[in-house]
Scaffold this motif. Sequence first.
Motif, PDB file in Angstrom:
ATOM      1  N   GLU A   1       0.641  -1.229  -0.051  1.00 19.23           N
ATOM      2  CA  GLU A   1       0.158  -0.030   0.198  1.00 19.23           C
ATOM      3  C   GLU A   1       0.782   1.312   0.025  1.00 19.23           C
TER       4      GLU A   1
ATOM      5  N   LEU B   1      -2.804  -5.317   5.656  1.00 20.47           N
ATOM      6  CA  LEU B   1      -3.359  -5.009   6.973  1.00 20.47           C
ATOM      7  C   LEU B   1      -3.293  -6.081   7.964  1.00 20.47           C
ATOM      8  N   ASN B   2      -3.189  -5.403   9.267  1.00 23.34           N
ATOM      9  CA  ASN B   2      -3.481  -6.679  10.433  1.00 23.34           C
ATOM     10  C   ASN B   2      -4.970  -6.444  11.060  1.00 23.34           C
TER      11      ASN B   2
ATOM     12  N   ASN C   1      -6.437  -5.501  13.469  1.00 23.60           N
ATOM     13  CA  ASN C   1      -6.870  -4.248  14.146  1.00 23.60           C
ATOM     14  C   ASN C   1      -7.351  -3.233  12.900  1.00 23.60           C
ATOM     15  N   GLU C   2      -6.272  -3.106  12.118  1.00 22.58           N
ATOM     16  CA  GLU C   2      -6.512  -1.909  10.993  1.00 22.58           C
ATOM     17  C   GLU C   2      -7.769  -2.318  10.021  1.00 22.58           C
TER      18      GLU C   2
ATOM     19  N   GLN D   1     -11.008  -1.472  12.071  1.00 19.94           N
ATOM     20  CA  GLN D   1     -11.084  -0.142  11.870  1.00 19.94           C
ATOM     21  C   GLN D   1     -11.614   0.310  10.642  1.00 19.94           C
ATOM     22  N   ALA D   2     -11.053  -0.189   9.717  1.00 18.36           N
ATOM     23  CA  ALA D   2     -11.585   0.351   8.338  1.00 18.36           C
ATOM     24  C   ALA D   2     -13.064  -0.200   7.972  1.00 18.36           C
TER      25      ALA D   2
ATOM     26  N   ARG E   1      -0.406 -10.161   9.134  1.00 15.04           N
ATOM     27  CA  ARG E   1      -0.962  -9.290   8.079  1.00 15.04           C
ATOM     28  C   ARG E   1      -1.810 -10.033   6.919  1.00 15.04           C
TER      29      ARG E   1
END
Length: 341
Positions: A62, A280-281, A283-284, A287-288, A325
Motif C-alpha cells: 500500500e 493490513l493487520n 486491528n486495521e 477499524q477500516a 497481516r
Amino acid sequence: MKYQPPYTITPAIVNLVAAISETIGRYTVLAEQSLTPRLRRENRIRTIHASLAIENNTLTLEQVTAVIEGKRVLGHPREIQEVRNAFAAYEALEDWRANSERDLLSAHELLMRGLMDEAGCYRSGGVGIFQGKQLVHMAPPANRVPQLMADLLEWLATTTEHPLIAGCVFHYEFEFIHPFADGNGRMGRLWQTLILRDWNALLAYLSVETMVREHQERYYQALAAADERADATPFVEYMLGKLLAAIREAVDIHQMTDQVTDQVTDQVAKLIQVMGSGELNGNELMQALGLVHRPTFRENYLNPALAENWIERTQPDSPRSPTQRYRLTAKGRKWLQQQTG
C-alpha cells in the motif's frame, strides 16, 4: 575463445521449459484480452514491492503504491527513494537492449540514483556477501569485472539457448560477478525481466519477483547451491519453477469470470474493498470496517474470506503471530478489479 557459462540442461529444465511454453500460449491470449493498463500498472507495482522487499525494504504494498502515485508516505527516505528509482527503471525497460553494456550501466544509474556514490559504474573495490557474520560468497576482484561483464553480455548476444534458460543463466552469472557495489540483486531481477520481455512482451508485466519473495530462502539456497557446484543449473531450475508458478497464477486470474461475484457475501465484499492492494493487520481491518466486536469480525468477515481464498495471511506458517497481516489473493484482486471497472 568465447565465454560459455557452466550449466547443464537437465530433464527438470527441459520439462519446465516445455510447461512454460505451453502455459505462455494461454497466458498471451488471455492477457491480450484483459491485461488493461490499470492491471499492468498494478502488476508492476507488485513486482517493485517484492523485489525491494527481498532487499529488506520495509514499505508495504500500500505504501509503495502511494509513493508511485505521488502521495506523501511516512517512511524512511532511502526506502521511498528506492521505490521511485525502481518504478522509473521498470518504466524504462522498453528503451533498453539486454546485451548492451551502456544500457546496463544506465539502468543501474537510474535504479540507484541518490542511494550510492558509484551509481551507473562498476564497483572499484572488493565485495563479499555475508549471512550474518559468515562469508558465503566472495565476488571476483574489481579489476576483472569489466572483462567478465563484457564476456557475459557477448554470450547473451550470441547464444542460441532458449531465452527462458538464457535469462536464468544470465541472472546467476550476474549475481556471481556482483559487478556493482550495491543493487546487484534488484538489477539481476530487472535484467532477467528485460530478457523475458524480448521473448514475450507481456512478460514485462508478470510479477515473478512476488513468487521469489514468497520463497525467498529458497532463492538464496539456489544461489548457494550453484556457487558450490560452480554451475548455474540449480539456480536455473529454481527460477524456471518460479516463472511457471507466476504464469499459472496469471492465467488463473484472467480465466476467472464474473460468476465469482455471486459467491461473495456482503461482509466479505466489504472486507475485500477496504483491503485494496495493501497489507493490513486485524486491528486495521476492523477499524477500516467500522467494527469493534472481534468475534463478529472473525466469524462474518475474516474467516469466510480466508476459507474461500479471497485473502491470505502474510505469515501462513504462523497464523497467531502478533505481526500477522492479510492481503488479497489473485482471486480477491480479480474480483476487486471487476467491481472497480
